[in-house]
Structure formats: structure tokens, C-alpha cells
Design a protein around this motif. Structure first.
Motif, short mmCIF file in Angstrom:
data_model
loop_
_atom_site.label_atom_id
_atom_site.label_comp_id
_atom_site.label_asym_id
_atom_site.label_seq_id
_atom_site.Cartn_x
_atom_site.Cartn_y
_atom_site.Cartn_z
N THR A 51 7.58 2.08 -13.41
CA THR A 51 8.61 1.05 -13.35
C THR A 51 8.91 0.72 -11.89
O THR A 51 8.75 1.55 -11.01
N GLY A 52 9.31 -0.51 -11.65
CA GLY A 52 9.67 -0.93 -10.30
C GLY A 52 9.25 -2.36 -10.05
O GLY A 52 8.51 -2.95 -10.84
N HIS A 53 9.72 -2.90 -8.96
CA HIS A 53 9.48 -4.31 -8.68
C HIS A 53 9.41 -4.52 -7.17
O HIS A 53 10.25 -4.00 -6.42
N LYS B 188 0.83 -1.22 0.00
CA LYS B 188 0.00 0.00 0.00
C LYS B 188 0.86 1.26 0.00
O LYS B 188 0.51 2.26 -0.63
N ALA B 189 1.99 1.22 0.68
CA ALA B 189 2.85 2.40 0.76
C ALA B 189 3.61 2.64 -0.55
O ALA B 189 3.76 3.80 -0.96
N PHE B 190 4.09 1.57 -1.19
CA PHE B 190 4.99 1.76 -2.31
C PHE B 190 4.35 1.57 -3.69
O PHE B 190 4.87 2.09 -4.67
N ALA B 191 3.24 0.86 -3.79
CA ALA B 191 2.62 0.65 -5.10
C ALA B 191 2.28 1.98 -5.79
O ALA B 191 2.58 2.13 -6.99
N PRO B 192 1.68 2.93 -5.11
CA PRO B 192 1.38 4.19 -5.80
C PRO B 192 2.63 4.87 -6.37
O PRO B 192 2.59 5.45 -7.45
N LEU B 193 3.73 4.80 -5.64
CA LEU B 193 4.98 5.42 -6.11
C LEU B 193 5.51 4.70 -7.35
O LEU B 193 5.95 5.34 -8.31
N LEU B 194 5.49 3.37 -7.33
CA LEU B 194 5.97 2.61 -8.48
C LEU B 194 5.06 2.83 -9.68
O LEU B 194 5.54 2.98 -10.82
N ALA C 165 6.62 -2.60 -17.16
CA ALA C 165 7.88 -2.50 -16.41
C ALA C 165 7.68 -2.63 -14.90
O ALA C 165 8.62 -2.46 -14.14
N LEU C 166 6.47 -2.94 -14.47
CA LEU C 166 6.18 -3.19 -13.06
C LEU C 166 6.10 -4.69 -12.83
O LEU C 166 5.78 -5.45 -13.74
N GLY C 167 6.36 -5.12 -11.59
CA GLY C 167 6.22 -6.53 -11.30
C GLY C 167 6.40 -6.83 -9.82
O GLY C 167 6.67 -5.94 -9.01
#
Length: 160
Positions: free
Chosen positions: A25-27, A14-20, A70-72
Motif C-alpha cells: 500500500t502507498g502512493h 527508486k528509494a521508496f518503491a521497494p518499501l511501498l 492499493a499502490l498508485g
């Protein structure tokens, strides 16, 4: 266990998904254990939480990829890792070493194979992320136990 092992992952997502998602991009690398891929007899509460983290990560990966390729997400499901977790837990008063709690972990080495080094686990996790794999399960007989679980699941479903 649910509050730490499952909800800890939920809060991280919940904290990091919005940022990615904003970056496109991000994993995520979520940590479960081999108990998330196959039953660990005598460790039912633990195994339950690990299955939850595996399912959460599998679903998260699909949802993120719908937003941006590019997300995963990857779930790390190692066998036994050589860490001072038992001693640290005892020092914090979470377990009683004298009551035999770690004996189950010592027995687990005999049941599930040798301990991995933290370096081996980290290298496996990095390789899985770079390959965009959803699952990584280094150590011992993890793949064999997971395969046996899947075969039993498919056999049950086919008979149902």
C-alpha cells in the motif's frame, strides 16, 4: 534541469518503491507543472523535464497497480504557485533577478493566469490522491491548454 527535475523524481521512486511494494500500500505524489501537460513557449528545457515527470508517473501508476491495487502514483501539474522560488534562486546564485530571468515568470502570470496559493495546490493534490487519480492540474487555464494539446495530438495522429 534533468539532474534535479527528472532524476530527483527517479531517485525518489527508486528509494521508496521497494518499501511501498513490500507494504502493499502507498502512493507517490510527483510534482511536475502545467508544462508537463501542454507546451510552455520560451521554456523548452523546463517543459521537456515536466513532460518526462508526467510520463514517468503515468507509467509508474500502471506498474504499481499491477503489483497491488492499493499502490498508485499521482502527478501534480499546477499552474503558477505563489512561492518565493525566484527570490530563493537568486539568493543562491542560480538566477540573476537583474538580468530579467524572473521577467519571464512575471510575463507568465499575464499569459497563464493568477497564482495559486500553496494551500490550494496541497488541497487539490490530497483530493486527487484520495480519489486515486493519476493527474491533478489546479489553476488557471491548465485544463484548457492540456485539452488543446490532446486535440492537436489526436488530429496529427489521425492525419498521419
Amino acid at each position: 534541469m534533468i539532474g534535479v527535475k527528472v532524476l530527483g523524481v527517479v531517485h525518489g521512486v527508486k528509494a521508496f518503491a521497494p518499501l511501498l511494494i513490500e507494504r502493499g500500500t502507498g502512493h507517490f505524489l510527483n510534482t511536475a507543472s502545467s508544462g508537463g501537460l501542454a507546451p510552455l513557449p520560451d521554456l523548452t528545457p523546463y517543459t521537456t523535464t515536466m513532460h518526462a515527470v508526467v510520463g514517468l508517473t503515468e507509467t509508474l501508476d500502471q506498474e504499481l497497480k499491477r503489483v497491488a491495487p492499493a499502490l498508485g502514483a499521482t502527478v501534480l501539474c499546477p499552474g503558477l504557485v505563489d512561492t518565493p522560488l525566484g527570490q530563493n534562486s537568486a539568493a543562491l546564485g542560480a538566477i540573476d533577478l537583474q538580468a530579467g530571468a524572473p521577467a519571464s515568470m512575471q510575463n507568465a502570470v499575464a499569459r497563464f493566469g493568477a497564482k495559486l496559493t500553496p494551500r490550494e495546490v496541497a488541497e487539490s493534490a490530497i483530493a486527487a490522491i484520495e480519489a486515486d487519480r493519476v493527474h491533478v492540474a489546479p489553476g488557471g487555464d491548465v485544463a484548457e491548454r492540456a485539452e488543446a494539446r490532446v486535440k492537436a495530438l489526436l488530429a496529427d495522429i489521425a492525419e498521419g
